[in-house]
Design a protein around this motif. Structure first.
Motif, PDB file in Angstrom:
ATOM      1  N   UNK A  61       0.840  -1.204   0.000  1.00  0.00           N
ATOM      2  CA  UNK A  61       0.000   0.000   0.000  1.00  0.00           C
ATOM      3  C   UNK A  61       0.876   1.254   0.000  1.00  0.00           C
ATOM      4  N   UNK A  62       1.932   1.248   0.836  1.00  0.00           N
ATOM      5  CA  UNK A  62       2.831   2.406   0.894  1.00  0.00           C
ATOM      6  C   UNK A  62       3.563   2.597  -0.435  1.00  0.00           C
ATOM      7  N   UNK A  63       3.988   1.496  -1.054  1.00  0.00           N
ATOM      8  CA  UNK A  63       4.679   1.587  -2.338  1.00  0.00           C
ATOM      9  C   UNK A  63       3.738   2.065  -3.434  1.00  0.00           C
ATOM     10  N   UNK A  64       2.495   1.612  -3.403  1.00  0.00           N
ATOM     11  CA  UNK A  64       1.520   2.052  -4.404  1.00  0.00           C
ATOM     12  C   UNK A  64       1.236   3.549  -4.266  1.00  0.00           C
ATOM     13  N   UNK A  65       1.192   4.022  -3.030  1.00  0.00           N
ATOM     14  CA  UNK A  65       0.955   5.448  -2.803  1.00  0.00           C
ATOM     15  C   UNK A  65       2.093   6.276  -3.398  1.00  0.00           C
ATOM     16  N   UNK A  66       3.332   5.829  -3.186  1.00  0.00           N
ATOM     17  CA  UNK A  66       4.471   6.540  -3.773  1.00  0.00           C
ATOM     18  C   UNK A  66       4.465   6.388  -5.292  1.00  0.00           C
ATOM     19  N   UNK A  67       4.048   5.199  -5.777  1.00  0.00           N
ATOM     20  CA  UNK A  67       4.001   4.963  -7.208  1.00  0.00           C
ATOM     21  C   UNK A  67       3.046   5.900  -7.922  1.00  0.00           C
ATOM     22  N   UNK A  68       1.912   6.192  -7.299  1.00  0.00           N
ATOM     23  CA  UNK A  68       0.959   7.125  -7.894  1.00  0.00           C
ATOM     24  C   UNK A  68       1.580   8.513  -8.046  1.00  0.00           C
ATOM     25  N   UNK A  90      13.389   8.637 -12.203  1.00  0.00           N
ATOM     26  CA  UNK A  90      12.180   8.326 -11.448  1.00  0.00           C
ATOM     27  C   UNK A  90      11.743   6.890 -11.694  1.00  0.00           C
ATOM     28  N   UNK A  91      11.945   6.406 -12.897  1.00  0.00           N
ATOM     29  CA  UNK A  91      11.495   5.050 -13.236  1.00  0.00           C
ATOM     30  C   UNK A  91      12.292   3.987 -12.477  1.00  0.00           C
ATOM     31  N   UNK A  92      13.523   4.320 -12.057  1.00  0.00           N
ATOM     32  CA  UNK A  92      14.285   3.387 -11.241  1.00  0.00           C
ATOM     33  C   UNK A  92      13.571   3.074  -9.934  1.00  0.00           C
ATOM     34  N   UNK A  93      12.633   3.944  -9.521  1.00  0.00           N
ATOM     35  CA  UNK A  93      11.897   3.768  -8.278  1.00  0.00           C
ATOM     36  C   UNK A  93      10.559   3.052  -8.475  1.00  0.00           C
ATOM     37  N   UNK A  94      10.253   2.686  -9.699  1.00  0.00           N
ATOM     38  CA  UNK A  94       8.932   2.115  -9.994  1.00  0.00           C
ATOM     39  C   UNK A  94       9.056   0.615 -10.208  1.00  0.00           C
ATOM     40  N   UNK A  95       8.177  -0.116  -9.559  1.00  0.00           N
ATOM     41  CA  UNK A  95       8.166  -1.566  -9.744  1.00  0.00           C
ATOM     42  C   UNK A  95       7.558  -1.941 -11.081  1.00  0.00           C
TER      43      UNK A  95
END
Length: 283
Positions: free
Chosen positions: A139-146, A278-283
């Motif tokens: 959930x925390x990762x998805x929030x940052x992903x948005x 930024x994409x380096x931070x995206x799953x």
């Protein structure tokens, strides 16, 4: 992606705490910190994490404390005998009191052992505890992903404007180039061959034409938006797109015969690099 989650549960005679930390990484790199008593759960923990997370440096730490100070302890008698025999041999070379107590012996790895059947209940409890922590971490990762997705969309919008500027500028670039070459030839040749000049200008215009590069850039930008809208890991696909977009921007710069087109190429590469980071931070 950077995120943290923690969970705690009473499992059998133990109060177990689970902490998960996630930081940026190109691949899925899992690091575990487990006490000796819970080491048996390592394989299941790794499998559970890799099933839920596809990218990032993941650190999972488990620790525990006993809930009942009155409980009985079971220990590995053979391990204790071996440990004491080794220390007795070492003590021959030492003066003074013994180096450790019976409580110290219990703290050595492999001395304490679980009661019959306790390992299975611990494994089930750890699986449930880890699942709860993983849900919070996702959930925390998805929030940052948005948030990261919106930043990438903003830069994609800026790139679209630059591509449109380049398309609008290209006819003017060719017109100015034609005038410049024509005037230069008139200065150097008394009776220029305008038919030959026209042929050379057509060949030059073909070499400088960047319509295909701009079309591919536009397609790549559209693909970024399409991929971001998908409900699945997209980081590596976006990584590949950034490489392709950078290649097109470099070609645009190498074909540039105009100051403004050169500036557009540089601006595009700056935006692509910002997106790539930024994409380096995206799953």
């Amino acid at each position: 992606m950077t995120a943290f989650a923690g969970a705690e549960a009473e499992i059998g005679s133990l109060l177990i705490n689970c902490e998960l930390r996630s930081v940026n990484h190109r691949y899925c790199d899992i690091s575990l910190k487990l006490p000796e008593r819970l080491r048996f759960a390592e394989a299941d923990i790794r499998a559970a994490i890799s099933a839920r997370l596809k990218r990032g440096k993941i650190e999972c730490a488990l620790n525990y404390k006993k809930r009942d100070a009155e409980q009985t302890y079971e220990f590995n008698e053979a391990a204790v005998k071996g440990l004491l025999a080794a220390t007795a041999a070492i003590e021959k070379y030492m003066d003074g009191p013994k180096p450790f107590s019976a409580l110290d012996v219990l703290a050595f790895p492999g001395i304490q052992q679980e009661q019959e059947g306790e390992r299975d209940s611990l494994q089930r409890g750890i699986n449930e505890l880890l699942d709860k922590a993983l849900i919070d971490l996702v959930v925390a990762r998805e929030r940052e992903g948005e948030q990261l997705g919106q930043l990438i969309e903003d830069r994609s919008a800026s790139m679209r404007k630059l591509v449109e500027r380049a398309k609008a500028r290209m006819p003017e670039v060719l017109r100015l180039l034609r005038e410049k070459i024509t005037e230069r030839i008139k200065e150097l040749v008394a009776e220029p061959d305008f038919d030959r000049l026209e042929q050379e200008l057509v060949l030059l215009a073909q070499k400088l034409d960047v319509a295909e590069e701009l079309d591919r850039l536009q397609n790549h930008i559209d693909e970024v938006s399409r991929i971001l809208a998908q409900d699945e890991p997209v980081g590596r696909r976006l990584d590949f797109l950034m490489q392709e977009m950078n290649r097109e921007a470099n070609t645009l710069g190498s074909k540039s015969a105009d100051k403004e087109m050169t500036g557009i190429s540089i601006d595009l590469k700056v935006l692509i690099e910002q997106m790539r980071e930024q994409i380096q931070n995206i799953e």
